[in-house]
Design a protein around this motif. Sequence first.
Motif, mmCIF file in Angstrom:
data_model
loop_
_atom_site.group_PDB
_atom_site.id
_atom_site.type_symbol
_atom_site.label_atom_id
_atom_site.label_comp_id
_atom_site.label_asym_id
_atom_site.label_seq_id
_atom_site.Cartn_x
_atom_site.Cartn_y
_atom_site.Cartn_z
ATOM 1 N N LEU A 337 1.277 -0.870 0.113
ATOM 2 C CA LEU A 337 0.256 0.266 0.219
ATOM 3 C C LEU A 337 1.553 0.806 -0.313
ATOM 4 O O LEU A 337 0.636 2.185 -0.462
ATOM 5 C CB LEU A 337 -0.901 0.126 1.629
ATOM 6 C CG LEU A 337 -1.911 -1.410 1.566
ATOM 7 C CD1 LEU A 337 -2.483 -1.150 2.141
ATOM 8 C CD2 LEU A 337 -2.549 -1.065 0.046
ATOM 9 N N ALA A 338 1.978 1.104 1.064
ATOM 10 C CA ALA A 338 2.093 2.337 0.547
ATOM 11 C C ALA A 338 3.646 2.836 0.089
ATOM 12 O O ALA A 338 3.304 4.378 -0.672
ATOM 13 C CB ALA A 338 3.985 2.038 1.808
ATOM 14 N N GLU A 339 3.021 2.070 -1.088
ATOM 15 C CA GLU A 339 4.066 2.091 -2.813
ATOM 16 C C GLU A 339 3.494 2.612 -2.995
ATOM 17 O O GLU A 339 2.252 3.529 -3.664
ATOM 18 C CB GLU A 339 4.810 1.279 -3.647
ATOM 19 C CG GLU A 339 5.546 1.741 -5.429
ATOM 20 C CD GLU A 339 6.027 -0.201 -4.695
ATOM 21 O OE1 GLU A 339 6.613 -0.526 -4.165
ATOM 22 O OE2 GLU A 339 5.689 -0.145 -6.333
ATOM 23 N N GLY A 340 2.233 2.303 -3.319
ATOM 24 C CA GLY A 340 0.553 2.722 -4.573
ATOM 25 C C GLY A 340 0.256 4.263 -3.857
ATOM 26 O O GLY A 340 0.225 4.894 -4.949
ATOM 27 N N ILE A 341 0.356 4.297 -2.313
ATOM 28 C CA ILE A 341 -0.456 5.333 -1.436
ATOM 29 C C ILE A 341 0.445 6.752 -2.768
ATOM 30 O O ILE A 341 -0.099 7.947 -2.908
ATOM 31 C CB ILE A 341 -0.482 5.415 -0.248
ATOM 32 C CG1 ILE A 341 -1.871 4.587 0.116
ATOM 33 C CG2 ILE A 341 -0.612 7.010 -0.126
ATOM 34 C CD1 ILE A 341 -1.864 4.100 1.643
ATOM 35 N N ARG A 342 2.369 6.296 -2.582
ATOM 36 C CA ARG A 342 3.053 7.504 -3.224
ATOM 37 C C ARG A 342 2.892 7.686 -4.564
ATOM 38 O O ARG A 342 2.581 9.179 -4.416
ATOM 39 C CB ARG A 342 3.562 6.741 -2.901
ATOM 40 C CG ARG A 342 5.474 7.225 -3.189
ATOM 41 C CD ARG A 342 6.585 7.426 -2.739
ATOM 42 N NE ARG A 342 6.957 5.960 -3.294
ATOM 43 C CZ ARG A 342 7.304 5.866 -4.782
ATOM 44 N NH1 ARG A 342 7.009 6.827 -5.814
ATOM 45 N NH2 ARG A 342 8.055 4.348 -4.959
ATOM 46 N N LYS A 343 1.882 7.048 -5.298
ATOM 47 C CA LYS A 343 2.145 7.220 -6.746
ATOM 48 C C LYS A 343 0.787 7.647 -6.186
ATOM 49 O O LYS A 343 0.615 9.235 -7.108
ATOM 50 C CB LYS A 343 1.977 6.064 -7.675
ATOM 51 C CG LYS A 343 3.280 5.109 -7.908
ATOM 52 C CD LYS A 343 3.013 3.886 -8.674
ATOM 53 C CE LYS A 343 4.637 3.264 -8.837
ATOM 54 N NZ LYS A 343 3.974 1.997 -8.496
ATOM 55 N N LEU A 344 0.122 7.440 -5.598
ATOM 56 C CA LEU A 344 -1.123 8.112 -5.981
ATOM 57 C C LEU A 344 -1.196 9.688 -5.362
ATOM 58 O O LEU A 344 -1.676 10.813 -6.027
ATOM 59 C CB LEU A 344 -2.265 7.974 -4.782
ATOM 60 C CG LEU A 344 -4.049 7.983 -4.873
ATOM 61 C CD1 LEU A 344 -4.712 7.001 -5.839
ATOM 62 C CD2 LEU A 344 -4.459 7.010 -3.518
#
Length: 351
Positions: A337-344
Motif C-alpha cells: 500500500l505504501a508504494e501505491g499511496i505514494r504514486k496516488l
Amino acid sequence: MLNTVKTLEWRGDALRIIDQTRLPTEQVYLDLRTVPEVAEAIKTLRVRGAPAIGIAAAFGVVLGVLAADDPPEALRAAAEQAIEELAATRPTAKNLFWALQRMRRVVEQTANQGKSVLLERLLTEANAILEEDRQACRAMGRHGASLLPDRCTVLTHCNAGALATADYGTAVGVIYAAAQAGKRIRVYADETRPLLQGARLTAWELMQAGIDVTLICDNMAAWVMRTVGIDAVLVGADRIARNGDVANKIGTYNLAVLAHRHGVPFYVVAPLSTFDPEIDSGEEIPIEERSPQEVTHPFGVQIAPEGVKVFNPAFDVTPAELISAIVTERGIVSPPLAEGIRKLLDGNEKS
Ligand code: MRU
C-alpha cells in the motif's frame, strides 16, 4: 433506481442537514445558519462521516463570512475564527481539515476584494467540495464493485453510505454500485457500538434503497464469518497514513483481524480527501475520545454502574498489512500500500 437520502444541501442562506441523531425513527431536517450551529451539529454527530463533516465545515465557513462585514481584515478575522471553531469539533477525520484548508486558501486569495466577491468564491469552493465528493462516490462505487463476485455477502461497519457523504457513500457506495450493476448482494451490518451508526443509519439507508440487509451486534462478526460465510468486508476511513494504516470507526480493527483469520478480503473505500500526506503511519493519527456517557448511558438509559471507569475511543487504526486493497476515486490501491499511496498522492496536486 436507488433512493438514497439527501444528507446535506445549501439552501441560499443556510446549510440544511438531516439530523442523524433522530434517525431511524424520525426524519428531521435542520437549517444551520451560524458557525456555532454547524460546529454543534458536527460535534454531536447530527452530521457525521468524514466526507460529510468536511462538506458541512466548508459551508460553515461561508456562514461565518455571511455574518461579517468589510473591511478585508474583518472578513479575514471572521473566516479564520470560523475555521478554528470548526477545526476544533472532531480531530480524526482528515476530510475536515482538508476542506477547511481549501476554504482558507480562498480567503487568503480573495478577502481583499470585499465581501460579495469573497462570499461568492467561498460558496463556489464549498459547492465544488460537495460536487467532487459526489463524483468521487460514483467512481469509488464503480471501482469497488469490480472487486465483488456476482453473488456475494458482505459485512460493513459503522455508516459509510449516503448519510456520510454528498452522494451514495464510499464503502456502502460500492454496495449500491454492485447492486445497480446487477450483482446479487446481501449485507450484514454491524450495529457499531456505542452510537449504533450501523443499526440506526446503515440498516435504515440500505432498507430505503431496497438492499438485502441483516443487522448483527458487533460481537457476532466472527461467528457470521464462520457460519454464514462473508465474501468481503467493506469499510470507510477517516484518515489514511502514507504507509496505508487506516483510522476508521472503533471496531474496524477487530473486523480486520477476524477477516484475516477467516481468509476474507478486507477492503477500505475512501476518497483522496481522506489521505493524510503529512503522516507516515497510523501512530500519528489523533484518535478522538468521546464522553463516557455514550458507553454508560446509551441513548439516555443507564446500563452501567454509576462512576465506573470508561474508555471510549471513537476510532481505531487498522494496520496496513491487514488491508487487502484501498478503493479510491482514482482506482484500486493494492499491497504494498505504501508504494501505491505514494504514486496516488504524487499525482494529486490538491492533497
Ligand atoms: O463517528 P462517525 O459516525 O463520524 O464515524 C464515521 C466513520 O467511521 C466512517 O466509517 C468514516 O467516516 C467514513 S464515511 C464515508
